[in-house]
Design a protein around this motif. Structure first.
Motif, PDB file in Angstrom:
ATOM      1  N   GLU A 147      16.843 -37.717 -32.363  1.00 44.08           N
ATOM      2  CA  GLU A 147      16.436 -38.122 -33.718  1.00 44.08           C
ATOM      3  C   GLU A 147      15.977 -39.568 -33.780  1.00 44.08           C
ATOM      4  O   GLU A 147      15.106 -39.933 -34.567  1.00 44.08           O
ATOM      5  CB  GLU A 147      17.597 -37.909 -34.684  1.00 44.08           C
ATOM      6  N   ASP A 148      16.580 -40.399 -32.925  1.00 43.99           N
ATOM      7  CA  ASP A 148      16.220 -41.822 -32.936  1.00 43.99           C
ATOM      8  C   ASP A 148      15.249 -42.192 -31.813  1.00 43.99           C
ATOM      9  O   ASP A 148      15.123 -43.364 -31.458  1.00 43.99           O
ATOM     10  CB  ASP A 148      17.489 -42.683 -32.845  1.00 43.99           C
ATOM     11  N   LYS A 203      13.977 -31.723 -26.244  1.00 41.20           N
ATOM     12  CA  LYS A 203      13.594 -32.119 -27.608  1.00 41.20           C
ATOM     13  C   LYS A 203      13.784 -33.632 -27.764  1.00 41.20           C
ATOM     14  O   LYS A 203      14.576 -34.241 -27.040  1.00 41.20           O
ATOM     15  CB  LYS A 203      14.367 -31.351 -28.669  1.00 41.20           C
ATOM     16  N   THR A 247      19.324 -36.929 -25.542  1.00 43.11           N
ATOM     17  CA  THR A 247      20.132 -36.038 -26.385  1.00 43.11           C
ATOM     18  C   THR A 247      21.497 -35.712 -25.763  1.00 43.11           C
ATOM     19  O   THR A 247      22.487 -35.593 -26.468  1.00 43.11           O
ATOM     20  CB  THR A 247      19.386 -34.703 -26.628  1.00 43.11           C
TER      21      THR A 247
END
Ligand code: DC
Length: 209
Positions: free
Chosen positions: A181-182, A178, A119
């Protein structure tokens, strides 16, 4: 060749074991970024006699040395908790940023394991894997690792320690843990080490082509 594998996920999910194995398999460099925070955390605790001062921690992070990273107490529960605390200090994270970013884009490929690799450290990583496992399995694994040095440690204590760290690591404002997204999800709850490594190798191989 520049090729980055970002391995993120909660404590004791298997990132380190997988990271070292895939780095060896592909001949990539490997960086356990948790060790940086552990080294800062334990030193900050020592200097503050049990109390972490954010400014002191930031200074330690900015001047971290090989000796700090070579200490043999970095794997302790105390170092893990201290690491999680200093990791929530934005100035500490900022001081460790360049080193990690440079490592990620080194020639010859790199595997980094941590919480914010996909991230923040290397959003352009060629492969991002978010490694998870159930709380119970993670606590059992961590207990096995730590019990030799600390025979009085209990499953409940390790479980509570992991839960506290996960909550702090996922809940902080700066670079919280976290999945990108990918990112691809790798749940190691029911996997042997060999099977987990084989899955990660396959995911990376597919991307290399
Ligand atoms: O991976 P580890 O358990 O050794 O990490 C120790 C702590 O360091 C972890 O609880 C949170 C912090 N950490 C972080 O905030 N970002 C990273 N990239 C790696 C670790």
């Amino acid at each position: 060749m520049k090729f980055t594998v970002a391995l993120d996920g909660p404590a004791a999910a298997g990132k380190g074991t997988i990271g070292r194995a895939v780095a060896k398999h592909f001949g990539f460099g490997y960086l356990d970024t948790g060790l940086l925070y552990r080294a800062v955390g334990i030193k900050a605790l020592e200097i503050g006699r049990g109390v972490i001062d954010p400014q002191v921690a930031a200074r330690i992070a900015a001047t971290l040395s090989e000796t700090d990273l070579g200490r043999d107490d970095l794997r302790s529960t105390m170092a893990g908790q201290a690491a999680s605390k200093v990791a929530a200090i934005p100035e500490v994270r900022a001081a460790l940023l360049d080193f990690q970013k440079t490592f990620a884009r080194r020639e010859g490929g790199a595997v980094l394991d941590g919480r914010d690799i996909g991230t923040v450290i290397c959003p352009q990583a060629e492969v991002k894997i978010f490694v998870t496992a159930s709380d119970e399995v993670r606590a059992k694994r961590r207990l096995l690792e730590l019990q030799e040095k600390n025979p009085s440690l209990t499953f409940e204590k390790v479980l509570a320690d992991l839960a506290a760290r996960d909550a702090r690591d996922a809940g902080r404002d700066t670079a919280p843990m976290k999945a990108a997204e990918d990112a691809l999800l790798l749940d190691t709850t029911k996997l042997s080490i060999d099977a987990a490594v084989a899955e990660a190798v396959a995911l990376i191989q597919k991307r290399i082509g």
